[in-house]
Write a protein that holds these residues in place. Structure first.
Motif, PDB file in Angstrom:
ATOM      1  N   THR A 139       8.560 -10.420  11.167  1.00 24.78           N
ATOM      2  CA  THR A 139       7.295  -9.789  10.761  1.00 24.78           C
ATOM      3  C   THR A 139       6.067 -10.652  11.026  1.00 24.78           C
ATOM      4  OG1 THR A 139       7.380 -10.681   8.514  1.00 24.78           O
ATOM      5  CG2 THR A 139       8.493  -8.561   8.919  1.00 24.78           C
TER       6      THR A 139
ATOM      7  N   SER B 283       4.719  -4.771   4.628  1.00 26.44           N
ATOM      8  CA  SER B 283       4.552  -3.333   4.421  1.00 26.44           C
ATOM      9  C   SER B 283       5.934  -2.725   4.175  1.00 26.44           C
ATOM     10  CB  SER B 283       3.922  -2.697   5.658  1.00 26.44           C
ATOM     11  OG  SER B 283       4.835  -2.758   6.737  1.00 26.44           O
TER      12      SER B 283
ATOM     13  N   ARG C  30       5.488 -10.536  -0.279  1.00 25.69           N
ATOM     14  CA  ARG C  30       4.462  -9.670  -0.879  1.00 25.69           C
ATOM     15  C   ARG C  30       3.499  -9.122   0.186  1.00 25.69           C
ATOM     16  NH1 ARG C  30       5.685  -8.774  -5.809  1.00 25.69           N
ATOM     17  NH2 ARG C  30       6.344 -10.480  -7.142  1.00 25.69           N
ATOM     18  N   GLN C  31       3.407  -9.765   1.340  1.00 29.35           N
ATOM     19  CA  GLN C  31       2.521  -9.300   2.412  1.00 29.35           C
ATOM     20  C   GLN C  31       3.167  -8.207   3.267  1.00 29.35           C
ATOM     21  OE1 GLN C  31       1.875 -12.921   4.575  1.00 29.35           O
ATOM     22  NE2 GLN C  31       0.254 -13.645   3.189  1.00 29.35           N
TER      23      GLN C  31
ATOM     24  N   LYS D 241       4.978 -12.824   9.088  1.00 25.57           N
ATOM     25  CA  LYS D 241       4.293 -13.020   7.810  1.00 25.57           C
ATOM     26  C   LYS D 241       5.034 -14.065   7.001  1.00 25.57           C
ATOM     27  CE  LYS D 241       2.205  -8.492   7.767  1.00 25.57           C
ATOM     28  NZ  LYS D 241       2.151  -7.183   7.145  1.00 25.57           N
ATOM     29  N   GLU D 242       4.288 -14.794   6.148  1.00 27.23           N
ATOM     30  CA  GLU D 242       4.839 -15.913   5.389  1.00 27.23           C
ATOM     31  C   GLU D 242       5.409 -15.511   4.032  1.00 27.23           C
ATOM     32  OE1 GLU D 242       5.097 -19.150   6.451  1.00 27.23           O
ATOM     33  OE2 GLU D 242       4.418 -18.388   8.378  1.00 27.23           O
ATOM     34  N   SER D 243       4.965 -14.397   3.481  1.00 26.40           N
ATOM     35  CA  SER D 243       5.352 -14.015   2.127  1.00 26.40           C
ATOM     36  C   SER D 243       5.914 -12.603   2.117  1.00 26.40           C
ATOM     37  CB  SER D 243       4.124 -14.089   1.211  1.00 26.40           C
ATOM     38  OG  SER D 243       4.406 -13.492  -0.038  1.00 26.40           O
TER      39      SER D 243
END
Length: 158
Positions: free
Chosen positions: A39, A48, A45-46, A41-43
């Motif tokens: 993705t 989708s 929670r980020q 992304k690092e977290s």
């Protein structure tokens, strides 16, 4: 909005559930590396919803691969249920012949004699015939050993 948040939170739980499953037992840093790879992304929670679904699908595929790899390695289970008892006798005879270290040897022998790839797929009659063949092979092996020891005893020492 509360409904959507619970659904989102549940999906994060699904990621953790898959990652910590007995098949995968992923460390936290490895899980986050997979998430970053897929993705960028690092977290969590980020992510989708579609990204969460994608990560879950990837983890499920990894889990299925492990399960598939662990399945079907035993050769004394499965196969024709009628011949289970006869196969145990075959394994005992192959032990006497010294063949139990290599399962490919008995399967190759079965292929040569009966044109069947695996011992588990033999019919009842084929198993009986295989047992008789193995018994004769053992008898020949023992006779050769007996003749070999007689010849050594009869040979004069100089």
């Amino acid at each position: 909005m509360a409904y959507k948040r619970n659904q989102y939170h549940g999906s994060i739980r699904a990621i953790w559930g898959l990652a910590k499953s007995p098949e995968l037992m992923l460390e936290e840093d490895i899980l986050y590396a997979i998430i970053r790879r897929e993705t960028k992304k690092e977290s969590m929670r980020q992510l989708s919803q579609s990204e969460i679904d994608n990560v879950c699908r990837i983890l499920q595929n990894m889990k299925d691969d492990v399960t598939r790899a662990n399945k079907g390695k035993r050769t004394d289970e499965g196969g024709n249920t009628e011949t289970e008892r006869l196969r145990k006798k075959v394994y005992a005879l192959t032990e006497e012949l010294g063949w139990n270290d290599n399962n490919n040897r008995i399967n190759g022998f079965v292929m040569k004699m009966f044109k069947v790839s695996r011992i588990e797929w033999l019919t009842y009659a084929q198993c009986n015939k295989l047992i008789e063949i193995l018994k004769k092979m053992i008898d020949r092996q023992e006779a050769e050993k007996a003749n070999g020891s007689k010849e050594k005893a009869e040979t004069p020492h100089q």
